[in-house]
Design a protein around this motif. Sequence first.
Motif, PDB file in Angstrom:
ATOM      1  N   VAL A  77      -5.338   7.749   2.947  1.00 51.19           N
ATOM      2  CA  VAL A  77      -4.834   5.842   3.336  1.00 51.19           C
ATOM      3  C   VAL A  77      -6.364   5.361   3.155  1.00 51.19           C
ATOM      4  N   GLU A  78      -7.158   5.743   3.575  1.00 49.55           N
ATOM      5  CA  GLU A  78      -8.197   4.994   3.236  1.00 49.55           C
ATOM      6  C   GLU A  78      -8.748   4.859   1.820  1.00 49.55           C
ATOM      7  N   SER A  79      -8.576   5.040   1.173  1.00 51.80           N
ATOM      8  CA  SER A  79      -8.427   5.308  -0.646  1.00 51.80           C
ATOM      9  C   SER A  79      -7.048   4.722  -1.249  1.00 51.80           C
ATOM     10  N   VAL A 116       0.981  -1.240   0.283  1.00 48.73           N
ATOM     11  CA  VAL A 116      -0.016  -0.152  -0.219  1.00 48.73           C
ATOM     12  C   VAL A 116       0.806   1.221  -0.051  1.00 48.73           C
ATOM     13  N   ARG A 117       0.667   2.175  -0.984  1.00 54.98           N
ATOM     14  CA  ARG A 117       1.526   3.827  -0.742  1.00 54.98           C
ATOM     15  C   ARG A 117       0.386   4.229  -1.318  1.00 54.98           C
ATOM     16  N   VAL A 118       0.033   5.082  -0.052  1.00 49.77           N
ATOM     17  CA  VAL A 118      -0.353   6.619  -0.104  1.00 49.77           C
ATOM     18  C   VAL A 118       0.586   7.716  -0.808  1.00 49.77           C
ATOM     19  N   LYS A 119      -0.445   8.217  -1.187  1.00 49.21           N
ATOM     20  CA  LYS A 119      -0.384   8.999  -1.787  1.00 49.21           C
ATOM     21  C   LYS A 119      -0.590  10.897  -1.148  1.00 49.21           C
ATOM     22  N   LEU A 120       0.456  11.512  -0.680  1.00 46.57           N
ATOM     23  CA  LEU A 120       0.768  12.497   0.373  1.00 46.57           C
ATOM     24  C   LEU A 120       0.304  13.796  -0.592  1.00 46.57           C
ATOM     25  N   SER A 121       0.780  15.432  -0.653  1.00 44.62           N
ATOM     26  CA  SER A 121       0.679  16.513  -1.303  1.00 44.62           C
ATOM     27  C   SER A 121       2.032  16.147  -1.822  1.00 44.62           C
ATOM     28  N   ASP A 122       3.169  16.102  -1.463  1.00 42.81           N
ATOM     29  CA  ASP A 122       4.086  15.922  -2.459  1.00 42.81           C
ATOM     30  C   ASP A 122       4.674  14.446  -2.920  1.00 42.81           C
ATOM     31  N   ARG A 123       4.158  13.791  -2.586  1.00 45.37           N
ATOM     32  CA  ARG A 123       4.943  12.750  -2.742  1.00 45.37           C
ATOM     33  C   ARG A 123       4.108  10.785  -2.432  1.00 45.37           C
TER      34      ARG A 123
END
Length: 170
Positions: A69-71, A31-38
């Motif tokens: 995180v859910e997505s 699982v990879r969580v895409k936050l604002s910068d990366r």
Amino acid sequence: MKTSVEWFRKECQGLETRATGRVTPALLAPVRVKLSDREYKLEEVATVGVRDGSVLMVTLFEDRNMKLVESALYASKIPGVVPHRHDNRTIKIPIPKPTVEARKEFYAIAKRKAEEIRVQLRNQHQMGLKRGKVTKRTVEYDEFQKLTDRHIADVDASLASLQKATGASK
């Protein structure tokens, strides 16, 4: 070649763990969580624990990342992973025991990946021969072929081990 075989061995171990019904935090490793910068690994934005042997508990470091995180959990498409909000910072993921069909599907997935790895190994074999300008009927060619055969045998052994663990038939 060695890297490809090691990757496949780890994949088989993960599938074997799922097939036996053991629940571990490693289940959510892809699982990879895409936050604002990366993109971040799930472990970098939350802790993952096991409760009652069949439920994964994801506790976020910051509650503002809950939707992301859910997505990410849904987008990972890991079979059997359906996240439920427990509170503002916790996601509960019940993992059902695998059925006979699910175990057979794990083996089918591994079988497809094994064939992909074998193709990769053969391609790497051909590239190595071209790079080294190795011709047939030489000692180098024979040694390189033995190396390739050994790696393919390792892939087959990992697949056979998974087959035994899942109870799937050929």
